[in-house]
Enzyme design. Structure first.
Site, PDB file in Angstrom:
ATOM      1  N   LYS A   1       0.836  -1.202   0.000  1.00 33.76           N
ATOM      2  CA  LYS A   1       0.000   0.000   0.000  1.00 33.76           C
ATOM      3  C   LYS A   1       0.874   1.256   0.000  1.00 33.76           C
ATOM      4  CE  LYS A   1      -3.951   1.878   2.612  1.00 33.76           C
ATOM      5  NZ  LYS A   1      -4.849   1.621   3.769  1.00 33.76           N
TER       6      LYS A   1
ATOM      7  N   SER B   1     -10.603  -0.414   6.149  1.00 40.74           N
ATOM      8  CA  SER B   1      -9.755  -0.167   4.985  1.00 40.74           C
ATOM      9  C   SER B   1      -9.092  -1.404   4.406  1.00 40.74           C
ATOM     10  CB  SER B   1      -8.679   0.871   5.326  1.00 40.74           C
ATOM     11  OG  SER B   1      -9.253   2.147   5.457  1.00 40.74           O
TER      12      SER B   1
ATOM     13  N   SER C   1      -9.348   2.258   2.419  1.00 41.18           N
ATOM     14  CA  SER C   1      -8.275   2.938   1.718  1.00 41.18           C
ATOM     15  C   SER C   1      -7.258   2.000   1.079  1.00 41.18           C
ATOM     16  CB  SER C   1      -7.552   3.880   2.688  1.00 41.18           C
ATOM     17  OG  SER C   1      -6.972   3.154   3.768  1.00 41.18           O
TER      18      SER C   1
END
Length: 483
Positions: free
Chosen positions: A78, A177, A153
């Site tokens: 990420k 997320s 996210s």
């Protein structure tokens, strides 16, 4: 199926057997990204040259007789994790040139385990959305329907996995997320127990990568199978070597049971503050039916369950108190004035969000005390049950919505609109008390979109929901390649 959709476990076995090299796996993964990612936009920061070098090094290590749990396996990371030499922006335009000089703890751990990092995956602005778009890297699309979000996210990571861009990814979770993108993209994710895995180096720029104990937030694994989640969690789990790791070693307890028929499961499909859409309800029921068919003891209600409405308010206050901590003074003062104007009897989640944004330290302590009461309630519940099955969000992936005023957005649930952030109440079920939760695929909506559910387990008994996820994968199937 090509190498790009093999599990990490299968790739490790093939690498050990000499059936393929890491260089071949890495070249094939890069070729797929270059071919398909233009339409998905999951990989926002490619690192292909270093990936190829890492793959060659992995092959050389294996030739010397070395091994590791992830040796030679292509993965993604990420964007919010620091990787030396690559930008860490959190999608914030003013930090587009921020280049950390040290890897995050989790990046160091997966590299030490032999992983080959292909690059970084896209995120929303400041990681504060259930979508994944920003001005620097653009919009990530759901591989199942490019007009819809992959979630956020960790949306770029979920989209990458669903597209065959690496076998594993690492993400983070404070408001679903990890779990929401897994649910929207048809993959697996695990939100670990709060504090189980060090998050140092997963920090907004330009803040220094210092050790700490962030409230609510965790880092965790994403994969295309439940067993791969366990493989990656074993690499990620453990305290920060600069703090608790100085004195503590981690030893997770084994799963409570190995057979489906031995599990005691509470199944929830209704929340007092928001309806559950029909597609998600069907997914929950599909899992419940599989549990019953497998001989598990299944209940639909329990007086031991801590009050979900109160839990949602506590979670909302704690979450939003942190989200505005760095707001400019003038903006914070405007929020304070708005909160002061609320009616005392306004108990809506909108009101809880606004009150949370201006929560005093005294009020935070009071909310935290109520959280501890809920944690104790969960301990009592897990004396009678081994896991709780419930939704992750009320709907499958929704169409892209880039309205800059997040508080004005709406979520459509079977034709009725609700405040956008109200859908977080299900994520908060596990996040507020700090419990582990595993996101698993649970079928498809009538439109063909993935639907997932979460399996919530007892604190620090992460192997219990992970084992249940493995057993359910055998019963109802798991990841499917988007057509």
């Amino acid at each position: 199926m090509d190498w790009n959709f093999r599990t990490a476990e299968e790739l490790a076995a093939s690498l050990r057997a000499g059936e393929v090299t890491s260089a071949e796996l890495t070249d094939e993964a890069i070729a797929r990204i270059e071919r398909d990612d233009g339409a998905v936009n999951a990989i926002c920061v490619p690192d292909f040259d270093r990936a190829r070098a890492a793959a060659r090094a992995a092959d050389q290590a294996r030739a010397r007789g070395e091994d590791g749990p992830l040796l030679g396996i292509p993965v993604t990371v990420k964007e919010s994790y620091n990787i030396a030499g690559l930008p860490t922006t959190w999608g914030i335009p003013s930090h587009r040139d921020h280049l950390p000089d040290e890897d995050a703890v989790q990046v160091s751990r997966i590299k030490a385990a032999g992983a080959v990092v292909l690059g970084k995956t896209n995120v929303p602005l400041g990681l504060q959305d259930m979508q994944s778009f920003n001005e620097i890297y653009g919009t990530t699309n759901n591989p199942w329907d490019h007009g819809r979000t992959p979630g956020g996210s960790s949306g770029g990571s979920a989209a990458a996995l669903a597209s065959g861009f690496g076998a594993l990814s690492i993400g983070s979770d404070i408001a679903g997320s990890l779990r929401t993108p897994a649910h929207f993209c048809g993959v697996y994710a695990h939100k670990p127990t709060l504090g189980l895995a060090s998050s140092r180096g997963m920090v907004p720029p330009p803040a220094p990568a210092l050790p700490g104990d962030p409230d609510l937030a965790v880092v965790g694994p994403m994969a295309r199978t439940a067993r791969d989640l366990s493989l990656l969690l074993d690499v990620m789990a453990g305290p920060d070597p600069l703090t608790l790791g100085v004195a503590h070693d981690l030893r997770l307890p084994p799963a409570r049971h190995e057979r489906l028929r031995d599990f005691r499961v509470l199944v929830l499909d209704e929340h007092p503050l928001i309806p559950t859409g029909s597609a998600v309800r069907a997914g929950v029921n599909r899992v419940a039916d599989a549990l019953v068919d497998g001989g598990a003891r299944v209940a639909r209600h329990s007086p031991l369950l801590p009050d979900p409405a109160e839990a949602a308010v506590i979670y909302t206050q704690l979450l939003f108190s942190g989200s505005v901590a760095r707001f400019p003074v003038a903006a914070y003062e405007q929020l304070r004035i708005r909160a002061a104007g609320l009616s005392a009897d306004d108990r809506s989640l909108d009101a809880a969000r606004l009150r949370g944004m201006v929560l005093s330290h005294r009020d935070w302590i009071e909310a935290n005390g109520r959280r501890e009461l809920h944690r104790h309630g969960w301990r009592r519940l897990f004396a009678e049950f081994d896991a709780v099955v419930c939704p992750i969000t009320p709907t499958p992936a929704f169409p892209h919505d880039h309205d800059p005023d997040l508080l004005e957005r709406r979520i459509d649930i079977d034709g009725v609109e609700y405040p956008y952030f109200d859908q977080l109440v299900w994520a908060g079920q596990a996040t507020m008390p700090g419990l582990p939760a595993t996101a698993v695929p649970a079928g498809r909506s009538p439109e063909g979109l993935p639907v997932g559910v979460q399996l919530i387990g007892p604190m620090f008994e992460d192997r219990t929901p992970l084992r249940l996820a493995e057993l359910l994968e055998q019963e109802i199937g798991g990841f499917q390649v988007p057509k």
